[in-house]
Write a protein that holds these residues in place. Structure first.
Motif, PDB file in Angstrom:
ATOM      1  N   GLY A   1       0.818  -1.210   0.000  1.00 46.26           N
ATOM      2  CA  GLY A   1       0.000   0.000   0.000  1.00 46.26           C
ATOM      3  C   GLY A   1       0.854   1.264   0.000  1.00 46.26           C
ATOM      4  O   GLY A   1       0.570   2.223  -0.716  1.00 46.26           O
ATOM      5  N   ILE A   2       1.930   1.243   0.789  1.00 43.12           N
ATOM      6  CA  ILE A   2       2.820   2.416   0.865  1.00 43.12           C
ATOM      7  C   ILE A   2       3.452   2.689  -0.498  1.00 43.12           C
ATOM      8  O   ILE A   2       3.435   3.807  -1.013  1.00 43.12           O
ATOM      9  CB  ILE A   2       3.929   2.174   1.925  1.00 43.12           C
ATOM     10  CG1 ILE A   2       3.297   2.169   3.319  1.00 43.12           C
ATOM     11  CG2 ILE A   2       5.004   3.249   1.836  1.00 43.12           C
ATOM     12  CD1 ILE A   2       4.238   1.659   4.405  1.00 43.12           C
ATOM     13  N   ILE A   3       3.951   1.599  -1.110  1.00 44.78           N
ATOM     14  CA  ILE A   3       4.589   1.758  -2.429  1.00 44.78           C
ATOM     15  C   ILE A   3       3.573   2.319  -3.438  1.00 44.78           C
ATOM     16  O   ILE A   3       3.857   3.282  -4.165  1.00 44.78           O
ATOM     17  CB  ILE A   3       5.149   0.403  -2.918  1.00 44.78           C
ATOM     18  CG1 ILE A   3       6.266  -0.055  -1.962  1.00 44.78           C
ATOM     19  CG2 ILE A   3       5.680   0.516  -4.345  1.00 44.78           C
ATOM     20  CD1 ILE A   3       6.730  -1.481  -2.198  1.00 44.78           C
ATOM     21  N   ALA A   4       2.348   1.714  -3.410  1.00 42.64           N
ATOM     22  CA  ALA A   4       1.321   2.170  -4.346  1.00 42.64           C
ATOM     23  C   ALA A   4       0.996   3.640  -4.110  1.00 42.64           C
ATOM     24  O   ALA A   4       0.876   4.431  -5.057  1.00 42.64           O
ATOM     25  CB  ALA A   4       0.059   1.315  -4.194  1.00 42.64           C
ATOM     26  N   ALA A   5       0.912   4.044  -2.832  1.00 40.82           N
ATOM     27  CA  ALA A   5       0.561   5.432  -2.529  1.00 40.82           C
ATOM     28  C   ALA A   5       1.623   6.395  -3.034  1.00 40.82           C
ATOM     29  O   ALA A   5       1.312   7.444  -3.624  1.00 40.82           O
ATOM     30  CB  ALA A   5       0.372   5.597  -1.017  1.00 40.82           C
ATOM     31  N   ILE A   6       2.892   6.029  -2.846  1.00 40.39           N
ATOM     32  CA  ILE A   6       3.990   6.905  -3.297  1.00 40.39           C
ATOM     33  C   ILE A   6       3.934   7.077  -4.817  1.00 40.39           C
ATOM     34  O   ILE A   6       3.983   8.191  -5.349  1.00 40.39           O
ATOM     35  CB  ILE A   6       5.356   6.322  -2.867  1.00 40.39           C
ATOM     36  CG1 ILE A   6       5.472   6.386  -1.340  1.00 40.39           C
ATOM     37  CG2 ILE A   6       6.496   7.090  -3.524  1.00 40.39           C
ATOM     38  CD1 ILE A   6       6.715   5.707  -0.802  1.00 40.39           C
ATOM     39  N   ILE A   7       3.780   5.937  -5.518  1.00 39.60           N
ATOM     40  CA  ILE A   7       3.746   5.995  -6.983  1.00 39.60           C
ATOM     41  C   ILE A   7       2.578   6.864  -7.452  1.00 39.60           C
ATOM     42  O   ILE A   7       2.735   7.740  -8.307  1.00 39.60           O
ATOM     43  CB  ILE A   7       3.639   4.575  -7.585  1.00 39.60           C
ATOM     44  CG1 ILE A   7       4.930   3.798  -7.277  1.00 39.60           C
ATOM     45  CG2 ILE A   7       3.421   4.641  -9.091  1.00 39.60           C
ATOM     46  CD1 ILE A   7       4.865   2.334  -7.656  1.00 39.60           C
TER      47      ILE A   7
ATOM     48  N   LEU B   1       3.253  10.551  -6.787  1.00 36.82           N
ATOM     49  CA  LEU B   1       4.255  11.117  -7.691  1.00 36.82           C
ATOM     50  C   LEU B   1       3.685  11.340  -9.086  1.00 36.82           C
ATOM     51  O   LEU B   1       4.049  12.265  -9.790  1.00 36.82           O
ATOM     52  CB  LEU B   1       5.486  10.206  -7.771  1.00 36.82           C
ATOM     53  CG  LEU B   1       6.374  10.204  -6.514  1.00 36.82           C
ATOM     54  CD1 LEU B   1       7.532   9.235  -6.674  1.00 36.82           C
ATOM     55  CD2 LEU B   1       6.897  11.607  -6.225  1.00 36.82           C
ATOM     56  N   SER B   2       2.741  10.452  -9.467  1.00 35.40           N
ATOM     57  CA  SER B   2       2.174  10.594 -10.811  1.00 35.40           C
ATOM     58  C   SER B   2       0.981  11.557 -10.804  1.00 35.40           C
ATOM     59  O   SER B   2       0.258  11.666 -11.789  1.00 35.40           O
ATOM     60  CB  SER B   2       1.760   9.235 -11.354  1.00 35.40           C
ATOM     61  OG  SER B   2       0.712   8.718 -10.547  1.00 35.40           O
ATOM     62  N   GLY B   3       0.759  12.216  -9.655  1.00 34.73           N
ATOM     63  CA  GLY B   3      -0.275  13.255  -9.585  1.00 34.73           C
ATOM     64  C   GLY B   3      -1.694  12.745  -9.461  1.00 34.73           C
ATOM     65  O   GLY B   3      -2.641  13.491  -9.667  1.00 34.73           O
ATOM     66  N   SER B   4      -1.870  11.466  -9.112  1.00 35.47           N
ATOM     67  CA  SER B   4      -3.232  10.919  -8.998  1.00 35.47           C
ATOM     68  C   SER B   4      -3.918  11.418  -7.727  1.00 35.47           C
ATOM     69  O   SER B   4      -3.269  11.753  -6.735  1.00 35.47           O
ATOM     70  CB  SER B   4      -3.158   9.393  -8.991  1.00 35.47           C
ATOM     71  OG  SER B   4      -4.349   8.864  -8.445  1.00 35.47           O
ATOM     72  N   GLN B   5      -5.264  11.454  -7.751  1.00 38.70           N
ATOM     73  CA  GLN B   5      -6.026  11.898  -6.580  1.00 38.70           C
ATOM     74  C   GLN B   5      -6.424  10.725  -5.675  1.00 38.70           C
ATOM     75  O   GLN B   5      -7.053  10.918  -4.650  1.00 38.70           O
ATOM     76  CB  GLN B   5      -7.303  12.627  -7.037  1.00 38.70           C
ATOM     77  CG  GLN B   5      -7.031  13.933  -7.766  1.00 38.70           C
ATOM     78  CD  GLN B   5      -6.469  15.018  -6.846  1.00 38.70           C
ATOM     79  OE1 GLN B   5      -7.060  15.327  -5.824  1.00 38.70           O
ATOM     80  NE2 GLN B   5      -5.296  15.550  -7.193  1.00 38.70           N
ATOM     81  N   ALA B   6      -6.102   9.486  -6.112  1.00 37.77           N
ATOM     82  CA  ALA B   6      -6.470   8.323  -5.301  1.00 37.77           C
ATOM     83  C   ALA B   6      -5.768   8.364  -3.944  1.00 37.77           C
ATOM     84  O   ALA B   6      -4.727   8.992  -3.793  1.00 37.77           O
ATOM     85  CB  ALA B   6      -6.103   7.042  -6.047  1.00 37.77           C
ATOM     86  N   PHE B   7      -6.340   7.682  -2.960  1.00 39.37           N
ATOM     87  CA  PHE B   7      -5.780   7.618  -1.606  1.00 39.37           C
ATOM     88  C   PHE B   7      -5.929   8.892  -0.809  1.00 39.37           C
ATOM     89  O   PHE B   7      -5.410   9.021   0.283  1.00 39.37           O
ATOM     90  CB  PHE B   7      -4.298   7.180  -1.602  1.00 39.37           C
ATOM     91  CG  PHE B   7      -4.128   5.691  -1.634  1.00 39.37           C
ATOM     92  CD1 PHE B   7      -4.566   4.903  -0.577  1.00 39.37           C
ATOM     93  CD2 PHE B   7      -3.544   5.071  -2.725  1.00 39.37           C
ATOM     94  CE1 PHE B   7      -4.410   3.537  -0.615  1.00 39.37           C
ATOM     95  CE2 PHE B   7      -3.386   3.702  -2.759  1.00 39.37           C
ATOM     96  CZ  PHE B   7      -3.830   2.932  -1.710  1.00 39.37           C
ATOM     97  N   TYR B   8      -6.654   9.903  -1.364  1.00 40.63           N
ATOM     98  CA  TYR B   8      -6.969  11.067  -0.545  1.00 40.63           C
ATOM     99  C   TYR B   8      -8.241  10.751   0.231  1.00 40.63           C
ATOM    100  O   TYR B   8      -8.967   9.834  -0.072  1.00 40.63           O
ATOM    101  CB  TYR B   8      -7.148  12.304  -1.422  1.00 40.63           C
ATOM    102  CG  TYR B   8      -5.829  12.928  -1.812  1.00 40.63           C
ATOM    103  CD1 TYR B   8      -5.183  13.827  -0.953  1.00 40.63           C
ATOM    104  CD2 TYR B   8      -5.222  12.587  -3.019  1.00 40.63           C
ATOM    105  CE1 TYR B   8      -3.959  14.374  -1.304  1.00 40.63           C
ATOM    106  CE2 TYR B   8      -4.001  13.128  -3.372  1.00 40.63           C
ATOM    107  CZ  TYR B   8      -3.374  14.022  -2.512  1.00 40.63           C
ATOM    108  OH  TYR B   8      -2.164  14.560  -2.845  1.00 40.63           O
TER     109      TYR B   8
END
Ligand code: UDP
Ligand code: MG
Length: 315
Positions: free
Chosen positions: A249-255, A258-265
């Motif tokens: 989950g941490i790795i996915a959140a960082i990626i 960095l790619s500017g996605s709004q997911a995980f907010y």
């Protein structure tokens, strides 16, 4: 008829509010055993009955001194009652049987036959159950399969406490004084030459079950905790899985970040994962509590049962 000091077979039956059954139990048992010319005693353990069972037992003893009574000071539970019965029994073989005639007394003759072939534990396997609710049948089947899977000893499936034990086995069991007893497991744990005999479990002769759901659950937990650590180890497994998932989950959140996605907010994902792990932690604590409480009961070192009176055992 005089009481024999040393019968060949002792029949042990736990009794909790079974006034409607005792006469018939005595009739069926004595018919079967006398018919086969066996020398026997019947040890009735009164597990704190609140009905007329104690009076009927005293009456039976008066009529036939081969009927003996161990009278508990209160209700100590089925497993403790059969332990006490085996403690007091003096036969070369001891048979544990339910008082409600669900275990047909005639089957004792089959058990005795196998014992005379040299087996030291002969347990009775339920080939079929009559007059049981689907719920009881389903939960019982499930329980025997779970406990078979998760314990190291091979507790035979669909086998209750109805069994014959040689004197040597009974003496071995006398050395095991654990409080939360699961007798059908202990009598396998001790070893010896074991075999099974199939029988059809009958309907209860009269009255209703003395095992409401709450007692059944406690009994199942006693069985599992007595012979398995798996529930304790579950916390470790779930912990590793949760830790592994959260690293992903941490790795996915960082990626994603960095790619500017709004997911995980937002709070929802945070809340859900915190609540989930909180739940898992509380369940784990509860499991530890189940074991801890049982350890505490052992440490207190109280006797297994208190006897008000034992009738018929004097030489
Ligand atoms: N029993 C007992 N103490 C208890 C509950 C049950 O001695 O606290 C006895 C009961 O009288 C019977 C046997 O244990 O002889 C099995 O109980 P029951 O038939 O009610 O259980 P089921 O067959 O429904 O599982
Ligand atoms: Mg029964």
């Amino acid at each position: 008829m005089t009481a024999e000091a040393h019968p060949v077979v002792s029949i042990v039956a736990p009794v909790f509010n079974e006034e409607a059954i005792l006469e018939e139990l005595y009739r069926r048992l004595s018919a079967a055993l006398d018919g086969a010319g066996e020398s026997w005693e019947l040890v009735l353990v009164n597990d704190g009955s609140r009905d007329r069972s104690p009076q009927i037992m005293a009456e039976l003893h008066g009529r036939d001194p081969r009927v003996k009574v161990v009278d508990f000071a209160r209700n100590f539970g089925h497993q403790v009652a059969i332990t006490a019965g085996a403690d007091y029994a003096r036969g070369d073989a001891v048979v544990i049987i339910d008082a409600d005639l669900q275990d047909p007394p005639e089957v004792i003759l089959d058990l005795l036959a196998r014992w005379r072939e040299g087996y030291e534990v002969v347990y009775a396997v339920r080939a079929e159950r009559k007059g049981e609710t689907w719920f009881k049948e389903f939960t019982a089947r499930l329980f025997y399969r779970i406990i078979y899977r998760i314990t190291e000893i091979d507790i035979p499936m669909d086998t209750g406490d109805f069994r014959l034990m040689d004197r040597r086995v009974v003496e071995a069991l006398k050395g095991i004084r654990e409080k939360h007893r699961f007798m059908r497991g202990l009598s396998v744990w001790v070893g010896f030459r074991q075999t099974g005999v199939k029988y059809v479990r009958a309907e209860r002769y009269a009255g209703e079950t003395k095992y409401p759901l709450k007692k059944m659950l406690k009994f199942a937990l006693d069985g599992i905790t007595s012979f398995s650590y798996l529930p304790l180890q579950l916390a470790t497994y779930v912990g590793f899985i949760a830790a592994g998932l959260s690293i992903l989950g941490i790795i996915a959140a960082i990626i994603l970040r960095l790619s500017g996605s709004q997911a995980f907010y937002g709070q929802a994902s945070t809340l859900v994962s915190v609540l989930f792990l909180g739940g898992v932690q509380l369940i784990s604590l509860g499991i530890i509590g189940e074991y801890l409480g049982r350890i505490y009961d052992e440490v207190k070192g109280r006797p297994l049962y208190i006897v008000r009176e034992a009738v018929g055992f004097e030489e």
